[in-house]
Write an enzyme that holds these catalytic residues in place. Structure first.
Site, mmCIF file in Angstrom:
data_model
loop_
_atom_site.group_PDB
_atom_site.id
_atom_site.type_symbol
_atom_site.label_atom_id
_atom_site.label_comp_id
_atom_site.label_asym_id
_atom_site.label_seq_id
_atom_site.Cartn_x
_atom_site.Cartn_y
_atom_site.Cartn_z
ATOM 1 N N GLU A 60 0.807 -1.217 0.000
ATOM 2 C CA GLU A 60 0.000 0.000 0.000
ATOM 3 C C GLU A 60 0.841 1.269 0.000
ATOM 4 O O GLU A 60 0.470 2.271 -0.613
ATOM 5 C CB GLU A 60 -0.960 -0.003 1.187
ATOM 6 C CG GLU A 60 -2.142 -0.950 1.050
ATOM 7 C CD GLU A 60 -1.800 -2.400 1.311
ATOM 8 O OE1 GLU A 60 -2.644 -3.281 1.039
ATOM 9 O OE2 GLU A 60 -0.662 -2.667 1.774
ATOM 10 N N HIS A 129 -9.965 -5.503 9.559
ATOM 11 C CA HIS A 129 -10.676 -5.354 8.290
ATOM 12 C C HIS A 129 -12.041 -4.686 8.468
ATOM 13 O O HIS A 129 -12.909 -4.805 7.603
ATOM 14 C CB HIS A 129 -10.895 -6.718 7.613
ATOM 15 C CG HIS A 129 -9.636 -7.395 7.179
ATOM 16 N ND1 HIS A 129 -8.787 -8.006 8.071
ATOM 17 C CD2 HIS A 129 -9.072 -7.537 5.948
ATOM 18 C CE1 HIS A 129 -7.761 -8.520 7.400
ATOM 19 N NE2 HIS A 129 -7.914 -8.246 6.111
#
Length: 324
Positions: A60, A129
């Protein structure tokens, strides 16, 4: 009128933006051939080719860095970060580079990029998440942050974000991806920084964004049976936020509840509550109440997640409290 899902609205906004401007590119993990984790980018590789739709390594920080560099050299990149929890790895590029470039280059350069990412629970996906971290970015000068609650706003806000000269964090709630609405003949244009009054009422204002707007709608229906009129202000844009519209609503109802899925402590609701307690104090006839998640990581177990996540019942309780 045709019905459109939230995820389809995202897909069409990306496709239309890419058709309108060849500088728009998209990149992220599995967003090309696989169409993304939630299929928001399905079909775009076939339509626009591998010079504009890029699969990336699982990094990322690198994805964000490539996007910042591309934006500074004339492209309009749209990044997908698979879950909002993973923006932790993008923070240097987004907070120290993208957000600061306009100021550090003497307003001679801009970073026209969008970082799309889903937040929120409902999938029993656990602490890494399911988080809602939008307040981090809203606290950072130089970044804009939006969070739509429905497919129409999803399309309009994403097109506005891609057209914006500044970096925009585009937050999508996973629980809304399957939400569908009847579409008008043309997608409307929406301005970043403008809220919408989703429901009119006379007794209390509920300010919400993302999935919490649906909770507010359900709460309003329940309260209406008792003769309580709830006015719902859908923020849509968190940074900048529409202080004028919230203040106008408060001046009509004189009571305020603020709801979001994110942790209550130090959140978007805290900023709005503090500001309205300042500029709107003379309008208040009751306490400002915030509805947000407890100060805890989101749990895995469905039974625990159901307790952790807020819902319409929490908004009903908050409204009744401020009316007392």
């Amino acid at each position: 009128m045709a019905e459109k899902h939230f995820i389809r609205a995202i897909n069409e906004a990306l496709a239309d933006a890419m058709s309108a401007d060849e500088r728009v590119i998209i990149l992220g993990e599995d967003i090309a051939a696989a169409g993304g984790s939630f299929k928001a980018t399905r079909g775009l590789l076939d339509r626009f080719g591998d010079k504009r739709v890029f699969d990336t390594p699982i990094s990322e920080a690198t994805i964000a860095g490539v996007a910042v560099g591309a934006a500074l050299t004339g492209f309009k990149p749209v990044v997908e970060i698979m879950f909002m929890d993973f923006v932790t790895l993008t923070m240097d590029m987004m907070v120290n580079q993208a957000a600061k470039a306009h100021a550090m280059f003497g307003a001679q350069r801009s970073v026209p990029m969008v970082l799309r990412t889903p937040h929120g629970g409902g999938l029993s996906a656990g602490p890494q998440h399911s988080q809602c971290l939008e307040a981090w970015f809203a606290h950072t000068p130089g970044l804009k942050v939006v969070c739509p609650s429905n497919p129409i706003d999803a399309y309009g806000l994403l097109r506005a974000a891609i057209d914006d000269p500044d970096p925009v964090i585009f937050v999508e709630n996973k629980a809304l991806y399957a939400k569908r609405v009847e579409m008008p003949e043309e997608w409307p244009q929406i301005e970043i920084g403008r809220a919408r009054v989703a429901r009119r009422g006379k007794d209390v204002t509920v300010v919400a964004y993302g999935a919490a707007v649906d909770w507010a709608e359900k709460a309003a229906e329940e309260l209406a049976r008792d003769g309580v009129g709830v006015e719902i202000v859908d923020l849509r844009s968190l940074q900048p936020w529409d202080e004028t519209s919230v203040m106008e609503s408060l001046s009509r109802t004189h009571r305020l509840v603020i709801a979001h899925e994110a942790v209550e402590a130090f959140g978007v609701g805290a900023e709005i509550a503090a500001r309205m307690a300042d500029v709107g104090f003379d309008e208040l006839d009751g306490p400002i109440i915030r509805v947000g998640a407890p100060f805890s990581p989101p749990p895995f177990a469905p039974s625990l997640e159901a307790v952790f996540r807020r819902d319409a019942n929490d908004i009903v309780a908050a409204v009744r409290r401020t009316l007392r």
